[in-house]
Design an enzyme around this catalytic site. Structure first.
Site, PDB file in Angstrom:
ATOM      1  CG  HIS A  19      -8.825 -48.600  39.025  1.00 41.36           C
ATOM      2  ND1 HIS A  19      -7.718 -48.731  38.227  1.00 41.36           N
ATOM      3  CD2 HIS A  19      -8.579 -47.520  39.800  1.00 41.36           C
ATOM      4  CE1 HIS A  19      -6.858 -47.769  38.494  1.00 41.36           C
ATOM      5  NE2 HIS A  19      -7.336 -47.021  39.455  1.00 41.36           N
ATOM      6  CE  LYS A  43      -1.854 -38.732  39.032  1.00 41.21           C
ATOM      7  NZ  LYS A  43      -2.585 -39.865  39.618  1.00 41.21           N
ATOM      8  NE  ARG A  95      -4.209 -47.608  46.043  1.00 39.95           N
ATOM      9  CZ  ARG A  95      -3.578 -47.111  45.004  1.00 39.95           C
ATOM     10  NH1 ARG A  95      -2.985 -47.910  44.163  1.00 39.95           N
ATOM     11  NH2 ARG A  95      -3.552 -45.808  44.775  1.00 39.95           N
ATOM     12  CB  SER A 133      -2.236 -47.499  37.518  1.00 41.44           C
ATOM     13  OG  SER A 133      -3.605 -47.726  37.696  1.00 41.44           O
TER      14      SER A 133
HETATM   15  P1  ADP Z   1      -6.057 -40.735  40.580  1.00 37.75           P
HETATM   16  O1  ADP Z   1      -5.061 -40.115  39.647  1.00 37.75           O
HETATM   17  O2  ADP Z   1      -7.333 -39.949  40.694  1.00 37.75           O
HETATM   18  O3  ADP Z   1      -5.507 -41.150  41.923  1.00 37.75           O
HETATM   19  P2  ADP Z   1      -6.186 -43.579  39.967  1.00 37.75           P
HETATM   20  O4  ADP Z   1      -6.655 -44.209  38.700  1.00 37.75           O
HETATM   21  O5  ADP Z   1      -4.787 -43.818  40.381  1.00 37.75           O
HETATM   22  O6  ADP Z   1      -6.505 -42.043  39.788  1.00 37.75           O
HETATM   23  O7  ADP Z   1      -7.118 -44.031  41.167  1.00 37.75           O
HETATM   24  C1  ADP Z   1      -8.511 -43.743  41.161  1.00 37.75           C
HETATM   25  C2  ADP Z   1      -9.093 -44.149  42.499  1.00 37.75           C
HETATM   26  O8  ADP Z   1      -9.010 -45.563  42.641  1.00 37.75           O
HETATM   27  C3  ADP Z   1      -8.379 -43.567  43.718  1.00 37.75           C
HETATM   28  O9  ADP Z   1      -9.335 -43.297  44.715  1.00 37.75           O
HETATM   29  C4  ADP Z   1      -7.465 -44.686  44.159  1.00 37.75           C
HETATM   30  O10 ADP Z   1      -7.170 -44.607  45.537  1.00 37.75           O
HETATM   31  C5  ADP Z   1      -8.337 -45.891  43.852  1.00 37.75           C
HETATM   32  N1  ADP Z   1      -7.557 -47.103  43.645  1.00 37.75           N
HETATM   33  C6  ADP Z   1      -6.482 -47.270  42.863  1.00 37.75           C
HETATM   34  N2  ADP Z   1      -6.009 -48.546  42.946  1.00 37.75           N
HETATM   35  C7  ADP Z   1      -6.833 -49.182  43.823  1.00 37.75           C
HETATM   36  C8  ADP Z   1      -6.863 -50.511  44.372  1.00 37.75           C
HETATM   37  N3  ADP Z   1      -5.946 -51.418  44.057  1.00 37.75           N
HETATM   38  N4  ADP Z   1      -7.842 -50.813  45.237  1.00 37.75           N
HETATM   39  C9  ADP Z   1      -8.760 -49.880  45.585  1.00 37.75           C
HETATM   40  N5  ADP Z   1      -8.776 -48.609  45.136  1.00 37.75           N
HETATM   41  C10 ADP Z   1      -7.821 -48.267  44.261  1.00 37.75           C
END
Ligand code: ADP
Length: 163
Positions: A19, A43, A95, A133
């Protein structure tokens, strides 16, 4: 020239180095970056909203030297929040193929709801590609080492959660 505002929405439960990398790169594409922390009750997040906001606030602090950054919680339809923020783009991280279908659909639907707002995808950096996460929480819960996936501050919070 009008200000270009980008919104990076997510659950950030917890915030990872993946992130953080997207936030850094997004901050180079706009004049103002808003990180939207989704309340996302369905969630069932491990971290309450205030902690998820605090984790993001902590890492964006150094960005403030060169860009306007805000961290805002939100609930409800993403496109309404984007409009309320006056943002012209939504930033998402991509990803492996697994993210693609959902993100593709969401970008398409958001475009139908408001064609003036563009979704911009940033490819995950190879070194952060596998960080999720959900897995970070699982590793921390089982007592594994998460130092290569999250900041020291987030690591501490995970330790406290699973102590
Ligand atoms: P959501 O519930 O909106 O998917 P997340 O916190 O899981 O929230 O992810 C937010 C954004 O960050 C999404 O676009 C996700 O694809 C991206 N993301 C999550 N992990 C990574 C990572 N390791 N590298 C790049 N982008 C990521």
């Amino acid at each position: 020239m009008p200000q270009r505002t980008a919104l990076y929405p997510g659950t950030f439960d917890p915030m990872t180095l993946g992130h953080l990398d997207i936030m850094k790169r997004a901050s180079r594409l706009c004049d103002k970056l808003i990180v939207g922390v989704a309340i996302n009750r369905d969630k069932n997040p491990l971290f309450p909203l205030d902690e998820r906001v605090a984790m993001v606030e902590h890492v964006v602090e150094p960005f403030r030297d060169y860009i306007d950054v805000e961290v805002k919680p939100f609930e409800g339809l993403l496109i309404h929040f984007v409009e309320k923020c006056g943002a012209s783009m939504i930033v998402r991280g991509l990803r492996a193929v697994s993210d693609f279908e959902y993100e593709f659909q969401m970008a398409g639907m958001n475009d139908r709801l408001n064609p003036d707002i563009e979704t911009v995808f940033l490819m995950a950096d190879p070194q952060y590609q596998t960080i999720a996460s959900r897995l970070v929480k699982e590793i921390a819960r089982l007592g594994g080492d998460v130092t290569q996936f999250v900041t020291p501050e987030v690591e501490l919070r995970l330790k406290e959660k699973f102590a």
